[in-house]
Write a protein that holds these residues in place. Structure first.
Motif, PDB file in Angstrom:
ATOM      1  N   GLN A   1       0.858  -1.184   0.000  1.00  0.00           N
ATOM      2  CA  GLN A   1       0.000   0.000   0.000  1.00  0.00           C
ATOM      3  C   GLN A   1       0.894   1.235   0.000  1.00  0.00           C
ATOM      4  O   GLN A   1       1.785   1.357   0.839  1.00  0.00           O
TER       5      GLN A   1
ATOM      6  N   TYR B   1      -2.353  10.295  -3.870  1.00  0.00           N
ATOM      7  CA  TYR B   1      -2.901   9.031  -4.356  1.00  0.00           C
ATOM      8  C   TYR B   1      -2.642   7.914  -3.348  1.00  0.00           C
ATOM      9  O   TYR B   1      -1.628   7.924  -2.637  1.00  0.00           O
ATOM     10  N   ARG B   2      -3.571   6.964  -3.310  1.00  0.00           N
ATOM     11  CA  ARG B   2      -3.361   5.722  -2.579  1.00  0.00           C
ATOM     12  C   ARG B   2      -3.435   4.583  -3.586  1.00  0.00           C
ATOM     13  O   ARG B   2      -4.426   4.444  -4.305  1.00  0.00           O
ATOM     14  N   TYR B   3      -2.378   3.783  -3.625  1.00  0.00           N
ATOM     15  CA  TYR B   3      -2.330   2.637  -4.547  1.00  0.00           C
ATOM     16  C   TYR B   3      -2.128   1.366  -3.738  1.00  0.00           C
ATOM     17  O   TYR B   3      -1.217   1.289  -2.896  1.00  0.00           O
TER      18      TYR B   3
ATOM     19  N   GLU C   1      -6.183  -4.959  -6.648  1.00  0.00           N
ATOM     20  CA  GLU C   1      -5.533  -3.711  -7.021  1.00  0.00           C
ATOM     21  C   GLU C   1      -6.546  -2.570  -6.889  1.00  0.00           C
ATOM     22  O   GLU C   1      -7.724  -2.742  -7.205  1.00  0.00           O
ATOM     23  N   ARG C   2      -6.077  -1.424  -6.425  1.00  0.00           N
ATOM     24  CA  ARG C   2      -6.979  -0.283  -6.237  1.00  0.00           C
ATOM     25  C   ARG C   2      -6.197   1.018  -6.325  1.00  0.00           C
ATOM     26  O   ARG C   2      -5.040   1.093  -5.898  1.00  0.00           O
ATOM     27  N   LEU C   3      -6.845   2.056  -6.855  1.00  0.00           N
ATOM     28  CA  LEU C   3      -6.259   3.388  -6.935  1.00  0.00           C
ATOM     29  C   LEU C   3      -7.303   4.423  -6.529  1.00  0.00           C
ATOM     30  O   LEU C   3      -8.422   4.426  -7.049  1.00  0.00           O
TER      31      LEU C   3
ATOM     32  N   ARG D   1      -7.799   8.809  -5.193  1.00  0.00           N
ATOM     33  CA  ARG D   1      -7.178  10.129  -5.331  1.00  0.00           C
ATOM     34  C   ARG D   1      -7.848  11.156  -4.428  1.00  0.00           C
ATOM     35  O   ARG D   1      -9.057  11.113  -4.204  1.00  0.00           O
TER      36      ARG D   1
ATOM     37  N   LEU E   1      -2.864  -0.669 -13.497  1.00  0.00           N
ATOM     38  CA  LEU E   1      -2.255   0.652 -13.616  1.00  0.00           C
ATOM     39  C   LEU E   1      -1.289   0.706 -14.793  1.00  0.00           C
ATOM     40  O   LEU E   1      -1.244   1.692 -15.541  1.00  0.00           O
TER      41      LEU E   1
ATOM     42  N   VAL F   1      -0.120  10.146 -12.340  1.00  0.00           N
ATOM     43  CA  VAL F   1       0.213   8.995 -11.497  1.00  0.00           C
ATOM     44  C   VAL F   1       1.506   8.337 -11.950  1.00  0.00           C
ATOM     45  O   VAL F   1       2.444   8.150 -11.163  1.00  0.00           O
TER      46      VAL F   1
END
Length: 408
Positions: free
Chosen positions: A109, A119-121, A133-135, A137, A178, A194
């Motif tokens: 994370q 951003y959080r990825y 997987e997640r993105l 903002r 991504l 990103v």
């Protein structure tokens, strides 16, 4: 900039650990913090200490692996000689000493900031297969939060500004979404923002060939070279200039110009001391980081580097008159000459050590408490207490020997 990084089930890292570059509310060197446009405060430097085999390098390597996992597909069709370390085979190894962990995914994370957003990825990978997987903002000007995509075993959900994107039904289970979006929709402003951070906002040293990469770093920017010369002269070396000469098969040679009194001579870099050679591997990246405001990751920064030079490099990032772009320096070290309250805040000193199950633990000095529940004082002798094993990460031994109990 890097805000926070969390990893779980990677090599010696069994349980979730978090490395945080957000400044804590302590009254130490408050003039040495990076203040972003929304008022949030971040650290310009952080150092990870601990014994050999304690997991220091694995913390940095896990971050490197995540970045390389995203970038490698983007560079797969380009000249691999241009991106040597990104093109290396990526092996994501789970914790080795528990069978149940070998069957679980490795989890990452990452929180990071660009000039436009935070951003959080999240990425979960098992044997190279993407499990989740997640993105998300947060726009810095409006503080508006939005989810961008979420991917699981069952489905891919595109959200917000990504809603109109089309995803191939044959998307490889080993390819990060991504990365796919970066290949397919590379002109999209959010995608560019990103992936621009992954490509240019963070850099790793000691995973490639620093001297070979010197050619690219210097050739691409005269400003980098000039800042390098200024830093060399501030370090009281007698080098007044240098040049990089192209050879056959892509080789380079570096020549340094020395001036002693009125006499000037040129030496091949190979004739210089190991410390000077190390400097020429480091300084292009130090200079580029300070000029561009990037996050620079270096494993064993102190190796072959004089403690005075090490301190000087750290203080370049601490000086907000020099570090005007919000650059960050993160490194592992064994050098104790800089482990003091003049150089670091307590939240900038981290320790990595192994637990009883060979699992690495990571914690900062500011969150450490002794057996009485007391925090470390800001005026404490950090280096002395570390050597005494008071921080739980003895630099030499797994356990402290109590010499008072030894029969003589």
């Amino acid at each position: 900039m890097l805000c926070q990084f969390t990893v779980k089930n990677f090599k010696s890292i069994r349980d979730e650990i978090t490395f945080d570059m957000q400044a804590t509310a302590i009254s130490e060197h408050e003039n040495r913090l990076i203040k972003d446009k929304d008022g949030e405060l971040y650290l310009p430097v952080s150092a990870i200490y601990g014994p050999n085999g304690g997991g220091k390098s694995n913390v940095l390597e896990s971050l490197h692996i995540l970045v390389a996992k995203i970038l490698r597909p983007l560079y797969a069709t380009e000249d691999s000689n241009t991106y040597p370390f990104q093109m290396k085979k990526i092996v994501i190894e789970p914790f080795a000493f528990e069978m149940i962990k070998k069957e679980k995914p490795t989890e990452f994370q990452l929180f990071f900031r660009t000039s436009q957003a935070e951003y959080r990825y999240i990425l979960m990978v098992k044997k190279d297969i993407i499990i989740y997987e997640r993105l998300d903002r947060i726009k810095l000007d409006t503080r508006r939060r939005s989810a961008l995509f979420e991917r699981s075993d069952e489905e891919i959900i595109l959200k917000g500004v990504f809603t109109k994107f089309k995803i191939s039904d044959e998307l490889s289970e080993t390819l990060p979404l991504l990365s796919y979006l970066g290949i397919t929709y590379k002109k999209n402003e959010v995608i560019k923002d990103v992936l621009g951070w992954f490509e240019s906002g963070i850099a790793f040293l000691n995973y490639g060939n620093p001297i070979q990469e010197l050619r690219m770093a210097v050739a691409n920017s005269e400003a980098v070279k000039q800042l390098m010369i200024e830093m060399i002269q501030e370090m009281d070396l007698d080098i007044v200039d240098f040049r990089v000469e192209e050879k056959e098969n892509g080789r380079i040679e570096v020549f340094t110009s020395h001036r002693v009194n009125e006499y000037e001579a040129e030496l091949n870099l190979s004739e210089e001391s190991s410390g000077t050679r190390k400097l020429f591997g480091l300084l292009p990246f130090i200079a580029a980081s300070l000029l561009d405001g990037t996050t620079l990751i270096i494993d064993e920064l102190d190796a072959k580097l004089h403690p005075v030079l090490l301190r000087h490099i750290i203080m370049l990032f601490n000086d907000m008159e020099i570090n005007r772009q919000g650059a960050q320096l993160i490194f592992t070290s064994h050098d104790l000459s800089t482990m003091n309250s003049e150089v670091f805040r307590r939240d900038e000193i981290w320790f990595a050590a192994k637990g009883n199950a060979e699992n690495s633990k990571l914690y900062s000095l500011v969150e450490f408490k002794n057996e009485n529940g007391e925090s470390v004082r800001k005026d404490a002798k950090f280096d002395k207490q570390y050597l005494e094993g008071k921080y739980g990460a003895d630099p030499y031994l797994k356990k402290i020997i109590d010499w008072g109990k030894v029969n003589v």
